[in-house]
Design a protein around this motif. Structure first.
Motif, PDB file in Angstrom:
ATOM      1  N   CYS A  81       6.190   7.826   3.237  1.00 39.68           N
ATOM      2  CA  CYS A  81       5.258   8.927   3.472  1.00 39.68           C
ATOM      3  C   CYS A  81       4.506   9.143   2.162  1.00 39.68           C
ATOM      4  CB  CYS A  81       6.039  10.178   3.910  1.00 39.68           C
ATOM      5  SG  CYS A  81       5.016  11.582   4.401  1.00 39.68           S
ATOM      6  N   GLY A  82       3.814  10.271   2.040  1.00 40.09           N
ATOM      7  CA  GLY A  82       3.097  10.569   0.806  1.00 40.09           C
ATOM      8  C   GLY A  82       4.043  10.978  -0.318  1.00 40.09           C
ATOM      9  N   MET A  83       3.552  10.891  -1.560  1.00 38.35           N
ATOM     10  CA  MET A  83       4.397  11.200  -2.723  1.00 38.35           C
ATOM     11  C   MET A  83       3.896  12.398  -3.522  1.00 38.35           C
ATOM     12  SD  MET A  83       5.915   7.595  -4.088  1.00 38.35           S
ATOM     13  CE  MET A  83       4.470   6.626  -4.465  1.00 38.35           C
ATOM     14  N   ALA A  84       3.038  13.231  -2.924  1.00 38.52           N
ATOM     15  CA  ALA A  84       2.469  14.385  -3.642  1.00 38.52           C
ATOM     16  C   ALA A  84       3.512  15.297  -4.292  1.00 38.52           C
ATOM     17  CB  ALA A  84       1.574  15.198  -2.719  1.00 38.52           C
ATOM     18  N   SER A 116       0.859  -1.198   0.000  1.00 39.44           N
ATOM     19  CA  SER A 116       0.000   0.000   0.000  1.00 39.44           C
ATOM     20  C   SER A 116       0.889   1.239   0.000  1.00 39.44           C
ATOM     21  CB  SER A 116      -0.923   0.011   1.217  1.00 39.44           C
ATOM     22  OG  SER A 116      -0.201   0.216   2.406  1.00 39.44           O
ATOM     23  N   THR A 117       0.255   2.412  -0.143  1.00 38.70           N
ATOM     24  CA  THR A 117       1.002   3.668  -0.037  1.00 38.70           C
ATOM     25  C   THR A 117       0.640   4.325   1.289  1.00 38.70           C
ATOM     26  OG1 THR A 117      -0.735   5.017  -1.021  1.00 38.70           O
ATOM     27  CG2 THR A 117       0.842   3.992  -2.533  1.00 38.70           C
ATOM     28  N   ALA A 118       1.531   5.180   1.782  1.00 41.79           N
ATOM     29  CA  ALA A 118       1.283   5.837   3.069  1.00 41.79           C
ATOM     30  C   ALA A 118       0.251   6.949   2.955  1.00 41.79           C
ATOM     31  CB  ALA A 118       2.586   6.390   3.630  1.00 41.79           C
ATOM     32  N   GLY A 119       0.051   7.483   1.744  1.00 41.21           N
ATOM     33  CA  GLY A 119      -0.885   8.599   1.658  1.00 41.21           C
ATOM     34  C   GLY A 119      -0.991   9.164   0.271  1.00 41.21           C
ATOM     35  N   SER A 120      -0.548  10.406   0.113  1.00 39.43           N
ATOM     36  CA  SER A 120      -0.806  11.138  -1.120  1.00 39.43           C
ATOM     37  C   SER A 120      -0.016  10.598  -2.311  1.00 39.43           C
ATOM     38  CB  SER A 120      -0.457  12.612  -0.925  1.00 39.43           C
ATOM     39  OG  SER A 120       0.920  12.734  -0.623  1.00 39.43           O
ATOM     40  N   LEU A 121      -0.609  10.786  -3.489  1.00 37.91           N
ATOM     41  CA  LEU A 121       0.067  10.547  -4.761  1.00 37.91           C
ATOM     42  C   LEU A 121      -0.019  11.846  -5.569  1.00 37.91           C
ATOM     43  CD1 LEU A 121      -1.317   6.979  -5.479  1.00 37.91           C
ATOM     44  CD2 LEU A 121       1.080   7.573  -5.076  1.00 37.91           C
ATOM     45  N   PRO A 122       0.875  12.053  -6.547  1.00 35.05           N
ATOM     46  CA  PRO A 122       0.852  13.310  -7.310  1.00 35.05           C
ATOM     47  C   PRO A 122      -0.494  13.533  -7.997  1.00 35.05           C
ATOM     48  CG  PRO A 122       2.830  12.034  -7.803  1.00 35.05           C
ATOM     49  CD  PRO A 122       1.951  11.146  -7.000  1.00 35.05           C
ATOM     50  N   LYS A 123      -0.890  14.799  -8.066  1.00 35.07           N
ATOM     51  CA  LYS A 123      -2.138  15.143  -8.756  1.00 35.07           C
ATOM     52  C   LYS A 123      -1.844  15.411 -10.233  1.00 35.07           C
ATOM     53  CE  LYS A 123      -4.571  17.131  -4.782  1.00 35.07           C
ATOM     54  NZ  LYS A 123      -3.568  17.028  -3.706  1.00 35.07           N
ATOM     55  N   PRO A 124      -2.813  15.135 -11.128  1.00 25.96           N
ATOM     56  CA  PRO A 124      -2.625  15.461 -12.544  1.00 25.96           C
ATOM     57  C   PRO A 124      -2.457  16.973 -12.727  1.00 25.96           C
ATOM     58  CG  PRO A 124      -4.558  14.048 -12.218  1.00 25.96           C
ATOM     59  CD  PRO A 124      -4.111  14.491 -10.870  1.00 25.96           C
TER      60      PRO A 124
END
Length: 342
Positions: free
Chosen positions: A312-315, A8-16
């Protein structure tokens, strides 16, 4: 059959790029009104697709529908004035302009439940939803009403419990509480922070996680890490009490950090989301590097309790880098899975 080493991921992923400025943390929306609602749902679909393509087992919304992992939740509550801002020190690391608590805080309506229902309709995979933890919420505000960190945290814990119960009813399988503040305010964590978290999960039947990381790869965090010496032992302060808590899963930072992996022994018996992807660099890990981190963790956590994850998140990363890291996480977990089943 239950998946061994579910990723799983910890949180955020990049937005388009059509929704918000890429590679910028907490970037403003580029759309408005109905177009924004549609855009968020489209971004959620894209984020889910990229997780599925990479073979992620426990999927999330990638936090596509929120600007900030804490304040987007707080924006929907009564008692907080976003116009009346004060400068406070966030987690003893950096100054930020934050909203002010001006009266009793309350939640009049669900915050993320519609988004969670939408995600649930899109996939049969287990879904995880992230909420800010009570202590991290109070650390992101100026309190001009309660005049007590602990009192405000208990208020937020009750509000989070309302939201969490409705998220569970919407079909969320795992609810994660983000508590980076647990790595800073150790006395408060042990005195009342973990108890507040237990109030937030009261009555839930779904699995619960507390995510404690060293933050996004932003300058304030990387500068702070440089002051922590050759070993980062912050987890040692809170893990013994967390091991005794009602939280099901502990999510921690591991890969490329200076956290001694043996600290995981302090939460023996709990499920552990081991961060095997460094989010503070654009370099994409090899599957073998991920596998190596997981093998080290397996010395201190049973295989049926190990959940490979990101630190952590990847935003703030590019979508290409984030995709590469998700693929590496899946491939690395697969290497170790095959070794365990051989």
């Amino acid at each position: 059959m239950k998946t061994l080493l579910p990723t799983s991921t910890a949180g955020s992923l990049p937005k388009p790029s059509w929704l918000a400025e890429p590679e910028v943390l907490w970037s403003p929306w580029k759309l408005q009104n109905e177009a924004l609602t549609d855009g968020k749902q489209d971004a959620l679909r894209v984020s889910l697709h990229e997780q599925l393509q990479a073979g992620i087992d426990i999927v999330s919304d990638g936090e596509q529908t929120r600007q900030h992992f804490v304040t987007t939740f707080i924006e929907h509550l009564d008692g907080v004035d976003f116009e009346n801002r004060q400068t406070v020190r966030i987690r003893d690391r950096y100054d930020a302009s934050v909203p002010t608590v001006v009266s009793a805080v309350s939640r009049q309506k669900p915050v993320f439940v519609k988004d969670a229902e939408f995600l649930r309709q899109q996939t049969d995979r287990p879904i995880k939803w992230a909420l800010p933890g009570p202590m991290t919420m109070i650390d992101t505000l100026y309190d001009d009403h309660y005049k007590s960190r602990e009192k405000l945290a208990w208020e937020f814990a009750g509000i989070l419990n309302q939201e969490a119960r409705e998220l569970e009813a919407a079909g969320v399988d795992i609810i994660q509480f983000d508590e980076p503040a647990f790595n800073v305010f150790f006395d408060e964590v042990n005195d009342w922070g973990i108890a507040c978290l237990e109030r937030a999960i009261e009555g839930l039947n779904c699995e619960t996680v507390v995510h404690i990381c060293y933050g996004y790869g932003i300058k304030a965090n990387t500068d702070w890490k440089k002051t922590l010496g050759s070993e980062w032992r912050q987890y040692e302060e809170v893990f013994p009490r967390l091991q005794q808590s009602d939280i099901d899963i502990i999510s921690l930072e591991c890969h490329n950090s200076r956290v001694p992996v043996e600290l995981i022994e302090l939460i023996r018996g709990k499920k552990v989301m081991v961060g095997a992807i460094d989010v503070a660099t654009d370099r994409i890990e090899t599957p073998e590097e991920v596998a190596d981190t997981l093998r080290k963790a397996l010395e201190f956590v049973d295989a049926d309790k190990l959940y490979p994850c990101t630190n952590c998140g990847m935003a703030p990363l590019s979508r290409q880098v984030a995709r590469g890291k998700l693929n590496a996480l899946s491939a690395g977990a697969d290497i170790v899975r095959r070794e365990l089943l051989a």
